[in-house]
Each structure stands twice: as structure tokens, then as C-alpha cells.
Scaffold this motif. Structure first.
Motif, PDB file in Angstrom:
ATOM      1  N   LEU A   1      48.542  31.372 -12.512  1.00  0.00           N
ATOM      2  CA  LEU A   1      50.197  31.245 -12.301  1.00  0.00           C
ATOM      3  C   LEU A   1      51.021  31.224 -11.172  1.00  0.00           C
ATOM      4  O   LEU A   1      52.194  30.300 -11.452  1.00  0.00           O
ATOM      5  CB  LEU A   1      50.350  32.357 -13.963  1.00  0.00           C
ATOM      6  CG  LEU A   1      52.087  32.193 -13.963  1.00  0.00           C
ATOM      7  CD1 LEU A   1      52.207  31.137 -14.778  1.00  0.00           C
ATOM      8  CD2 LEU A   1      52.410  33.918 -14.992  1.00  0.00           C
ATOM      9  N   TYR A   2      50.240  32.226 -10.298  1.00  0.00           N
ATOM     10  CA  TYR A   2      50.984  32.646  -9.546  1.00  0.00           C
ATOM     11  C   TYR A   2      51.763  30.687  -8.462  1.00  0.00           C
ATOM     12  O   TYR A   2      52.518  30.358  -7.979  1.00  0.00           O
ATOM     13  CB  TYR A   2      50.651  33.811  -8.521  1.00  0.00           C
ATOM     14  CG  TYR A   2      51.891  33.708  -6.749  1.00  0.00           C
ATOM     15  CD1 TYR A   2      52.491  34.452  -6.745  1.00  0.00           C
ATOM     16  CD2 TYR A   2      50.927  33.203  -5.597  1.00  0.00           C
ATOM     17  CE1 TYR A   2      52.973  34.378  -5.705  1.00  0.00           C
ATOM     18  CE2 TYR A   2      50.923  33.598  -4.330  1.00  0.00           C
ATOM     19  CZ  TYR A   2      52.266  34.616  -4.410  1.00  0.00           C
ATOM     20  OH  TYR A   2      52.837  33.956  -3.126  1.00  0.00           O
TER      21      TYR A   2
ATOM     22  N   VAL B   1      61.983  30.946  -6.740  1.00  0.00           N
ATOM     23  CA  VAL B   1      62.109  31.726  -5.973  1.00  0.00           C
ATOM     24  C   VAL B   1      61.742  32.670  -6.088  1.00  0.00           C
ATOM     25  O   VAL B   1      61.213  33.815  -7.414  1.00  0.00           O
ATOM     26  CB  VAL B   1      63.190  31.892  -5.430  1.00  0.00           C
ATOM     27  CG1 VAL B   1      64.227  30.277  -5.301  1.00  0.00           C
ATOM     28  CG2 VAL B   1      64.255  32.095  -6.810  1.00  0.00           C
ATOM     29  N   THR B   2      61.748  33.831  -4.852  1.00  0.00           N
ATOM     30  CA  THR B   2      61.585  34.935  -4.348  1.00  0.00           C
ATOM     31  C   THR B   2      62.440  35.532  -4.556  1.00  0.00           C
ATOM     32  O   THR B   2      63.556  35.301  -3.424  1.00  0.00           O
ATOM     33  CB  THR B   2      60.368  35.218  -3.685  1.00  0.00           C
ATOM     34  OG1 THR B   2      60.720  35.047  -2.568  1.00  0.00           O
ATOM     35  CG2 THR B   2      59.263  33.866  -4.235  1.00  0.00           C
ATOM     36  N   PHE B   3      62.249  37.210  -4.150  1.00  0.00           N
ATOM     37  CA  PHE B   3      63.943  38.121  -3.753  1.00  0.00           C
ATOM     38  C   PHE B   3      63.638  37.474  -2.258  1.00  0.00           C
ATOM     39  O   PHE B   3      64.436  37.543  -1.320  1.00  0.00           O
ATOM     40  CB  PHE B   3      63.037  39.592  -3.624  1.00  0.00           C
ATOM     41  CG  PHE B   3      64.028  40.972  -3.354  1.00  0.00           C
ATOM     42  CD1 PHE B   3      65.245  41.466  -4.059  1.00  0.00           C
ATOM     43  CD2 PHE B   3      64.068  41.176  -1.332  1.00  0.00           C
ATOM     44  CE1 PHE B   3      66.259  42.368  -3.312  1.00  0.00           C
ATOM     45  CE2 PHE B   3      64.561  41.877  -1.211  1.00  0.00           C
ATOM     46  CZ  PHE B   3      65.834  42.551  -1.881  1.00  0.00           C
TER      47      PHE B   3
ATOM     48  N   GLY C   1      56.270  43.205  -4.987  1.00  0.00           N
ATOM     49  CA  GLY C   1      57.394  42.540  -6.458  1.00  0.00           C
ATOM     50  C   GLY C   1      58.004  41.850  -5.459  1.00  0.00           C
ATOM     51  O   GLY C   1      58.845  40.091  -6.141  1.00  0.00           O
ATOM     52  N   ILE C   2      58.910  42.089  -4.392  1.00  0.00           N
ATOM     53  CA  ILE C   2      59.235  41.429  -3.414  1.00  0.00           C
ATOM     54  C   ILE C   2      58.959  40.138  -3.069  1.00  0.00           C
ATOM     55  O   ILE C   2      59.569  38.789  -2.570  1.00  0.00           O
ATOM     56  CB  ILE C   2      60.109  42.094  -2.885  1.00  0.00           C
ATOM     57  CG1 ILE C   2      58.982  41.652  -1.241  1.00  0.00           C
ATOM     58  CG2 ILE C   2      60.915  43.482  -2.795  1.00  0.00           C
ATOM     59  CD1 ILE C   2      59.582  42.977  -0.548  1.00  0.00           C
ATOM     60  N   ASN C   3      57.708  39.563  -3.171  1.00  0.00           N
ATOM     61  CA  ASN C   3      56.846  38.605  -2.867  1.00  0.00           C
ATOM     62  C   ASN C   3      57.347  37.869  -3.780  1.00  0.00           C
ATOM     63  O   ASN C   3      56.305  36.421  -3.281  1.00  0.00           O
ATOM     64  CB  ASN C   3      55.834  38.816  -1.970  1.00  0.00           C
ATOM     65  CG  ASN C   3      55.446  40.090  -0.588  1.00  0.00           C
ATOM     66  OD1 ASN C   3      56.432  39.848   0.135  1.00  0.00           O
ATOM     67  ND2 ASN C   3      55.607  41.081  -0.578  1.00  0.00           N
ATOM     68  N   PHE C   4      56.853  37.926  -4.829  1.00  0.00           N
ATOM     69  CA  PHE C   4      56.357  37.235  -6.692  1.00  0.00           C
ATOM     70  C   PHE C   4      57.870  36.172  -6.569  1.00  0.00           C
ATOM     71  O   PHE C   4      58.818  37.223  -6.879  1.00  0.00           O
ATOM     72  CB  PHE C   4      55.985  37.936  -7.292  1.00  0.00           C
ATOM     73  CG  PHE C   4      54.576  38.912  -7.222  1.00  0.00           C
ATOM     74  CD1 PHE C   4      53.650  37.947  -6.433  1.00  0.00           C
ATOM     75  CD2 PHE C   4      53.975  40.136  -7.230  1.00  0.00           C
ATOM     76  CE1 PHE C   4      52.594  38.668  -6.403  1.00  0.00           C
ATOM     77  CE2 PHE C   4      53.197  40.152  -6.943  1.00  0.00           C
ATOM     78  CZ  PHE C   4      51.924  39.528  -6.863  1.00  0.00           C
ATOM     79  N   PRO C   5      57.467  35.599  -7.102  1.00  0.00           N
ATOM     80  CA  PRO C   5      58.156  34.500  -7.793  1.00  0.00           C
ATOM     81  C   PRO C   5      59.367  35.395  -9.128  1.00  0.00           C
ATOM     82  O   PRO C   5      58.339  35.795 -10.126  1.00  0.00           O
ATOM     83  CB  PRO C   5      57.900  32.963  -7.951  1.00  0.00           C
ATOM     84  CG  PRO C   5      56.521  33.419  -7.313  1.00  0.00           C
ATOM     85  CD  PRO C   5      55.934  34.298  -7.112  1.00  0.00           C
TER      86      PRO C   5
END
Length: 369
Positions: free
Chosen positions: A117-118, A153-155, A226-230
Motif C-alpha cells: 500500500l505504501y 503527501v506526507t508531513f 508517521g511523519i514519513n508516511f503518506p
């Protein structure tokens, strides 16, 4: 990675597209609801398929808890011989039918879908087709927003990239932070519920310390990663955490670990409903304890004035009784002394003159007259 997981890319993208087609009958096909609910449905489908593995995980976890004392004894006995220690551990696992890796099966089985999924969302963010997602579906997915944040998009995404999807960087960061916090809290609550309710507290084992450590480590891992995941992956992760929390609550309530707090609460519920068969001796003992508690009278609380009056009365009584007690002790001492022959002429005291008067008279010798 793409070559190895290529078939999974097709499987994950196909499942998402099928759910998207279903939800497009209700929502706009380019909306975040259609694509977001497709990701949630993917999670639900995967977790339903993993229920048998989850059951094995519960059994393996309980077996590992029960084996912790024996494992610790083996480690202490063969701490200088690592090879013998490993052999004894394997022998213990074989005898009890325990597989240490069974507790990790749901996570291991879910990891390929998570990675797939990523990668699917990463391809969408880069404007590349992947799996069964063609150009038309790619454009629709890039337009999808969840609470103002694009799915891909990501953080840490740049403001230019976020604006290219028709969103603002502030919206993206607010949505991602809220989702990361919810992920961390759900993971913390799940682990804490396991530690406080579904662990046999009568047996202290290193396993409990490990679980306690994980209770604080996992939320930190979620916050860092988490800040690196869409956003779409965060939706997947938050959904699976909530599913795990609900599934564990159900298991703890219906099938808790023996000796745990949840087990005692379940026994009380069954006892209240009359569904628990108990030993008659235990029932009688519990009734006797309850009757004793009911008959026990609590001391009445007195006012300060009453306590002072009671204290004065007790002091007066003790003062009045002291002379009489001393007099009595003196009389008893005198009687005891007389009984031993101290004074003549009193009862119990034998005197020589009394004995001569009461006894027979000896005649005097004539020569001494």
C-alpha cells in the motif's frame, strides 16, 4: 523490491479499485471519501483474513507467559553454556507445543500488504501508474483529499508539492499530526489494556517487563515513522490500530487469561447471571464471610464532651479503688504471715505456752521439790 512485491502491488491496487467502484455509487469518484473508505475496507478485509493467525497469537502469548518461570530457571542453570541453554529451550518449546514466533504472525503477515500500500500511494504521488491503476484512476486518486490533505503527501512534503495537489501545507500538517496522535494513543491504550487486565499478576515474569516497555516504545515509534508516511498510509495504520484495540477488548471480555483482572470480572458476571457452577464449600464460605461482615457492629462515634466525661469517670473510679486495693493487699499479707506462725495468740499461730496449757501435765520429780 518492486520485482518481489510486484504481484502484491496488483493485488492491493485491485482490491482498492473494486472498493472504489463500490463507493463511487454513493460518493464522488474523485472524493476523499471514496478513496479513503476504500483503504479502510482494505484494512478490514485483511484483518478478517488474519483472524485465525490472531487466535494463534493469543494462544502463543499465553503459553509464553506460562513458560516464563521455566525459561528463567533454564537460563540460570545453564548461563555459562549457551548451546545447552538453547537446546533446553527448544526442548521446552517442543514439549509444550509452543512456537515463539506465533505471537508475531499477524504483524509478519500484514507487513507485505502494508509495504505494498505504501508503494502504491508513493507511485500515485509521483504520478506513476501501478498495478491496475491506470491513468484515469491515477488522476482521480491524486485529486482525492481527506479533510483537506491529499492521500499521497506526507508531513515532510514541501509546500510546492502540496500546492500542486490543490491543498495547503498547514492543512496537511494538522491532519497528519492528528492522525499520528490518534495512532499513538490507540496503540498505547491497547498495550496498557493488555498489561492491566489480561495478565496473570500472581506470576511475575520478565515477559511482563517487556510488555510494559513496549507500551511506551511503540507510540514513540509511530510518532517518529508517521511523519514519513503518506496520508493514505496513515489512514491504513490508524484503521488497523483501532481494529486491533476493538478486537482485543472483545477477546479480553469473552476469553481472558486465567488469573487476570479481566478473568475475575468475567467470573463475577457469570456468577451474577447464575451461569457459573461453583463449589458448594466455596459458596458456604463466602456466605459466612458476608454474614460476619453484616453482623459486625461498628463503634459509635462519641462527641468530645462525652469522651471527656468518660475519661474523668474512669480516673475517679481508679482513684477510689486504689486505697481499698492497698488495704486488701495489706490484710492478705498479714494473714499470710500469721499463717506461717508470726504472732502468738492469733488464729493459726501456735505458741509454746498455749501448747503447755492445753496439753497433759507432767508430774514433778520428788527429789527436785
Amino acid at each position: 523490491m518492486d520485482t518481489i512485491l510486484g504481484p502484491l502491488y496488483y493485488a492491493v491496487s485491485w482490491i482498492i479499485v473494486q472498493f472504489h467502484s463500490l463507493y463511487s455509487l454513493v460518493f464522488d469518484e474523485d472524493s476523499g471519501w471514496a478513496w479513503g473508505l476504500s483503504i479502510v475496507s482494505l484494512v478490514v478485509l485483511i484483518r478478517i483474513c488474519l483472524i485465525p493467525l490472531f487466535v494463534k497469537q493469543i494462544k502463543a502469548t499465553r503459553n509464553m507467559q506460562a513458560l516464563q518461570p521455566k525459561m528463567k530457571a533454564i537460563q540460570e542453570r545453564y548461563k555459562s553454556d549457551k548451546q545447552r541453554q538453547s537446546e533446553e529451550m527448544m526442548k521446552l518449546y517442543k514439549e509444550t507445543g509452543t512456537n515463539p514466533l506465533s505471537s508475531c504472525l499477524p504483524i509478519l503477515a500484514q507487513s507485505p500488504f502494508f509495504i505494498s500500500l505504501y508503494q502504491v500511494l508513493n507511485h500515485i504521488a509521483q504520478g506513476k501508474t501501478v498495478g491496475v491503476i491506470d491513468e484515469q484512476l491515477l488522476a482521480s486518486a491524486r485529486e482525492a483529499h481527506i479533510f483537506g490533505a491529499p492521500l499521497s503527501v506526507t508531513f515532510l512534503s514541501s509546500a510546492e508539492k502540496v500546492e500542486s495537489f490543490g491543498a495547503t501545507l498547514m492543512d496537511v500538517r494538522i491532519v497528519t499530526v492528528v492522525m499520528i496522535v490518534l495512532m499513538s494513543l490507540s496503540q498505547f491504550y491497547t498495550q496498557r489494556q493488555l498489561m492491566t487486565k489480561n495478565v496473570d499478576l500472581s506470576v511475575k515474569t520478565p515477559f511482563m517487563q517487556q510488555q510494559k516497555m513496549l507500551m511506551y516504545v511503540f507510540p514513540i515509534i509511530f510518532a517518529v515513522l508517521g511523519i514519513n508516511f503518506p496520508v493514505g498510509v496513515l489512514v491504513y495504520w490508524l484503521t488497523t490500530n483501532v481494529w486491533t484495540m476493538g478486537q482485543q477488548m472483545f477477546i479480553i471480555r469473552r476469553n481472558p487469561t486465567p488469573g487476570s483482572v479481566a478473568f475475575k470480572q468475567r467470573q463475577e458476571r457469570l456468577r451474577a447471571k447464575g451461569k457459573l457452577k461453583e463449589d458448594p464449600a466455596e459458596v458456604e464460605a463466602r456466605k459466612a464471610v458476608e454474614a460476619a461482615r453484616a453482623n459486625r457492629q461498628q463503634p459509635k462515634r462519641q462527641t468530645k464532651a462525652k469522651r471527656q466525661v468518660a475519661g474523668t469517670t474512669a480516673t475517679t473510679d481508679s482513684t477510689e479503688q486504689k486505697p481499698s486495693l492497698e488495704k486488701k493487699q495489706g490484710t492478705d499479707a498479714g494473714e499470710a504471715k500469721d499463717a506461717k506462725g508470726g504472732k502468738p495468740g492469733q488464729a493459726g499461730g501456735g505458741s509454746k505456752s498455749g501448747q503447755r496449757k492445753s496439753g497433759p501435765q507432767r508430774p514433778k520429780h520428788p527429789s527436785k521439790k
